[in-house]
Design a protein around this motif. Structure first.
Motif, PDB file in Angstrom:
ATOM      1  N   GLY A   1       0.827  -1.361   0.063  1.00  0.00           N
ATOM      2  CA  GLY A   1      -0.037   0.063  -0.111  1.00  0.00           C
ATOM      3  C   GLY A   1       0.775   1.172  -0.013  1.00  0.00           C
ATOM      4  O   GLY A   1       0.391   2.295   0.206  1.00  0.00           O
ATOM      5  N   HIS A   2       2.190   1.304  -0.032  1.00  0.00           N
ATOM      6  CA  HIS A   2       2.936   2.179  -0.116  1.00  0.00           C
ATOM      7  C   HIS A   2       2.883   2.845  -1.547  1.00  0.00           C
ATOM      8  O   HIS A   2       2.975   2.290  -2.723  1.00  0.00           O
ATOM      9  N   HIS A   3       3.071   4.337  -1.518  1.00  0.00           N
ATOM     10  CA  HIS A   3       3.550   5.049  -3.116  1.00  0.00           C
ATOM     11  C   HIS A   3       5.042   4.954  -3.161  1.00  0.00           C
ATOM     12  O   HIS A   3       5.591   5.627  -2.111  1.00  0.00           O
ATOM     13  N   VAL A   4       5.388   4.405  -4.218  1.00  0.00           N
ATOM     14  CA  VAL A   4       6.935   4.321  -4.508  1.00  0.00           C
ATOM     15  C   VAL A   4       7.352   5.157  -5.642  1.00  0.00           C
ATOM     16  O   VAL A   4       6.623   5.433  -6.520  1.00  0.00           O
ATOM     17  N   VAL A   5       8.561   5.785  -5.046  1.00  0.00           N
ATOM     18  CA  VAL A   5       9.044   6.584  -5.967  1.00  0.00           C
ATOM     19  C   VAL A   5      10.474   6.227  -6.148  1.00  0.00           C
ATOM     20  O   VAL A   5      11.309   5.696  -5.197  1.00  0.00           O
ATOM     21  N   VAL A   6      10.834   5.698  -7.713  1.00  0.00           N
ATOM     22  CA  VAL A   6      12.077   5.022  -7.927  1.00  0.00           C
ATOM     23  C   VAL A   6      13.102   5.798  -8.431  1.00  0.00           C
ATOM     24  O   VAL A   6      12.796   6.865  -9.190  1.00  0.00           O
ATOM     25  N   LEU A   7      14.362   6.022  -7.808  1.00  0.00           N
ATOM     26  CA  LEU A   7      15.323   6.762  -8.529  1.00  0.00           C
ATOM     27  C   LEU A   7      16.271   5.834  -9.021  1.00  0.00           C
ATOM     28  O   LEU A   7      16.928   4.981  -8.323  1.00  0.00           O
ATOM     29  N   ASP A   8      16.492   5.676 -10.447  1.00  0.00           N
ATOM     30  CA  ASP A   8      17.399   4.920 -11.111  1.00  0.00           C
ATOM     31  C   ASP A   8      17.728   5.603 -12.385  1.00  0.00           C
ATOM     32  O   ASP A   8      17.319   6.122 -12.905  1.00  0.00           O
ATOM     33  N   ILE A   9      19.125   5.326 -12.333  1.00  0.00           N
ATOM     34  CA  ILE A   9      20.078   5.663 -13.867  1.00  0.00           C
ATOM     35  C   ILE A   9      19.413   5.204 -15.049  1.00  0.00           C
ATOM     36  O   ILE A   9      19.489   5.697 -16.025  1.00  0.00           O
ATOM     37  N   GLY A  10      18.802   3.966 -14.803  1.00  0.00           N
ATOM     38  CA  GLY A  10      18.318   3.211 -16.137  1.00  0.00           C
ATOM     39  C   GLY A  10      16.931   3.575 -16.623  1.00  0.00           C
ATOM     40  O   GLY A  10      16.256   4.256 -15.894  1.00  0.00           O
ATOM     41  N   GLU A  11      16.682   3.383 -17.857  1.00  0.00           N
ATOM     42  CA  GLU A  11      15.377   3.554 -18.680  1.00  0.00           C
ATOM     43  C   GLU A  11      14.421   2.408 -17.671  1.00  0.00           C
ATOM     44  O   GLU A  11      14.970   1.051 -17.496  1.00  0.00           O
ATOM     45  N   GLN A  12      13.114   2.652 -17.590  1.00  0.00           N
ATOM     46  CA  GLN A  12      12.216   1.682 -17.146  1.00  0.00           C
ATOM     47  C   GLN A  12      12.313   0.123 -17.842  1.00  0.00           C
ATOM     48  O   GLN A  12      11.977   0.194 -18.847  1.00  0.00           O
ATOM     49  N   ARG A  13      12.595  -0.908 -16.916  1.00  0.00           N
ATOM     50  CA  ARG A  13      12.675  -2.176 -17.562  1.00  0.00           C
ATOM     51  C   ARG A  13      11.419  -2.302 -18.024  1.00  0.00           C
ATOM     52  O   ARG A  13      10.137  -2.264 -17.281  1.00  0.00           O
ATOM     53  N   PRO A  14      11.091  -3.391 -19.065  1.00  0.00           N
ATOM     54  CA  PRO A  14      10.002  -3.535 -19.886  1.00  0.00           C
ATOM     55  C   PRO A  14       9.100  -4.695 -19.104  1.00  0.00           C
ATOM     56  O   PRO A  14       8.091  -4.919 -19.530  1.00  0.00           O
ATOM     57  N   ASP A  15      10.030  -5.340 -18.227  1.00  0.00           N
ATOM     58  CA  ASP A  15       9.376  -6.658 -17.524  1.00  0.00           C
ATOM     59  C   ASP A  15       8.663  -6.430 -16.237  1.00  0.00           C
ATOM     60  O   ASP A  15       8.440  -7.379 -15.532  1.00  0.00           O
ATOM     61  N   LEU A  16       8.206  -5.074 -15.909  1.00  0.00           N
ATOM     62  CA  LEU A  16       7.543  -4.915 -14.853  1.00  0.00           C
ATOM     63  C   LEU A  16       6.645  -3.796 -15.027  1.00  0.00           C
ATOM     64  O   LEU A  16       6.607  -2.981 -15.911  1.00  0.00           O
ATOM     65  N   ASP A  17       5.563  -4.015 -14.297  1.00  0.00           N
ATOM     66  CA  ASP A  17       4.288  -3.244 -14.314  1.00  0.00           C
ATOM     67  C   ASP A  17       4.623  -2.008 -13.487  1.00  0.00           C
ATOM     68  O   ASP A  17       4.685  -1.889 -12.237  1.00  0.00           O
ATOM     69  N   TRP A  18       4.594  -0.553 -13.960  1.00  0.00           N
ATOM     70  CA  TRP A  18       4.976   0.657 -13.459  1.00  0.00           C
ATOM     71  C   TRP A  18       3.922   1.393 -12.848  1.00  0.00           C
ATOM     72  O   TRP A  18       4.132   2.463 -12.413  1.00  0.00           O
TER      73      TRP A  18
END
Length: 306
Positions: free
Chosen positions: A24-41
């Motif tokens: 139930g958390h709101h997630v903020v992702v900080l990452d240098i890469g482009e969003q991986r296609p194998d995950l529902d964002w």
């Protein structure tokens, strides 16, 4: 809660995204890469950039209640190739994250440390958190130094800190580069029909934890009042040979191993005592190695060999 997850696009981070979102958390992702296609964002705020950049970090920290710092620019096998860079990026970078927390009034950090490297060579197993830490690799030295700095910062600036000393994670989405991750590399090599490179004679023992079990531990740590350090692992030791043979057996193929000289930075045996996490987080690893391997192979079967 609003949780900033550094390194959320990686192998470990992507599973932590799912576990945090499920809680139930709101997630903020900080990452240098482009969003991986194998995950529902869906529902995730994605900030593309480096935790080493202060302006980017400040933008990601706005309104955050907790930081999960999982990003790292090195792995055990590469840390000694550029030890100065390892310190500048990962130790100093972690300090930048802590200073950013102070600027934004963030009250908690969960740090992904390394149960496989911070202890070094131990006299017996399983290893409890009270065991002396004498790392024999640059990676372990930096991870331990980050723990110490975060502990000091938490006392000086009044935020709470928990380091999770994770054992060797494996499971779906693990890279097959051969740099880190025996299970992923073994599956990839066996699918390709090529020998598996093994440092030493294959007798080195490690504690392997299924990635989704680890992700649940991280999610639990976000809202837990527990502070300090905790081991996160399966509590079961398997040798390199045993892992390779188990994966090959599950795939129904024979494994050919190419033995190379052992590295002086390789710990010969490490198995973690995770009773503290059982008490403090109400967490235990629930996935057996056989079950985890079957799930990993099922996921790999949906992907084309690289």
């Amino acid at each position: 809660m609003r949780v900033l997850l550094t390194g959320g696009n990686g192998f470990i981070g992507s599973h932590v995204v799912e576990a945090l979102r499920a809680a139930g958390h709101h997630v903020v992702v900080l990452d240098i890469g482009e969003q991986r296609p194998d995950l529902d964002w869906s529902g995730v705020t994605y900030v593309r950039g480096s935790f080493l950049d202060e302006a980017t970090l400040d933008g990601a920290l706005a309104g955050v209640d907790c930081v999960v710092h999982a990003a790292s620019t090195s792995v055990p096998a590469t840390s000694m190739r550029d030890p100065v860079g390892d310190v500048e990026q990962n130790l100093v970078g972690t300090l930048r994250v802590a200073l950013g927390m102070v600027r934004h009034g963030v009250r908690r950090i969960v740090y992904l440390s390394s149960g496989g490297t911070v202890y070094g060579v131990t006299g017996s197993t399983p290893v409890h958190e009270d065991h002396p830490c004498r790392p024999i690799s640059g990676y372990g030295v930096v991870k331990l130094a980050c723990e110490h700095y975060l502990r000091v910062f938490s006392k000086v600036h009044g935020f709470s800190f928990l380091a999770l000393r994770a054992s060797n994670p494996y499971g779906p989405r693990q890279a097959a580069s051969g740099v880190q991750g025996l299970v992923g590399t073994t599956i990839h090599r066996l699918r390709q029909g090529v020998p598996i490179d093994v440092r030493g004679d294959g007798s080195a023992v490690r504690d392997y934890v299924y990635i989704r079990d680890l992700a649940v531990a991280v999610s639990s740590a976000v809202t837990s009042p527990a502070c300090g350090v905790m081991n996160i692992g399966s509590g079961v030791g398997l040798s390199v040979r045993e892992v390779i043979e188990a994966v090959a057996g599950a795939m129904g193929v024979a494994a050919e191993m190419n033995f190379e000289p052992a590295s002086p930075s390789d710990v010969p045996r490490i198995v973690l005592d995770c009773s503290k996490a059982s008490t403090g987080l109400s967490w235990t690893a629930t996935t057996s190695f056989d079950t985890g391997i079957r799930a990993t192979l099922a996921h790999a079967a949906t992907k084309s060999p690289l």
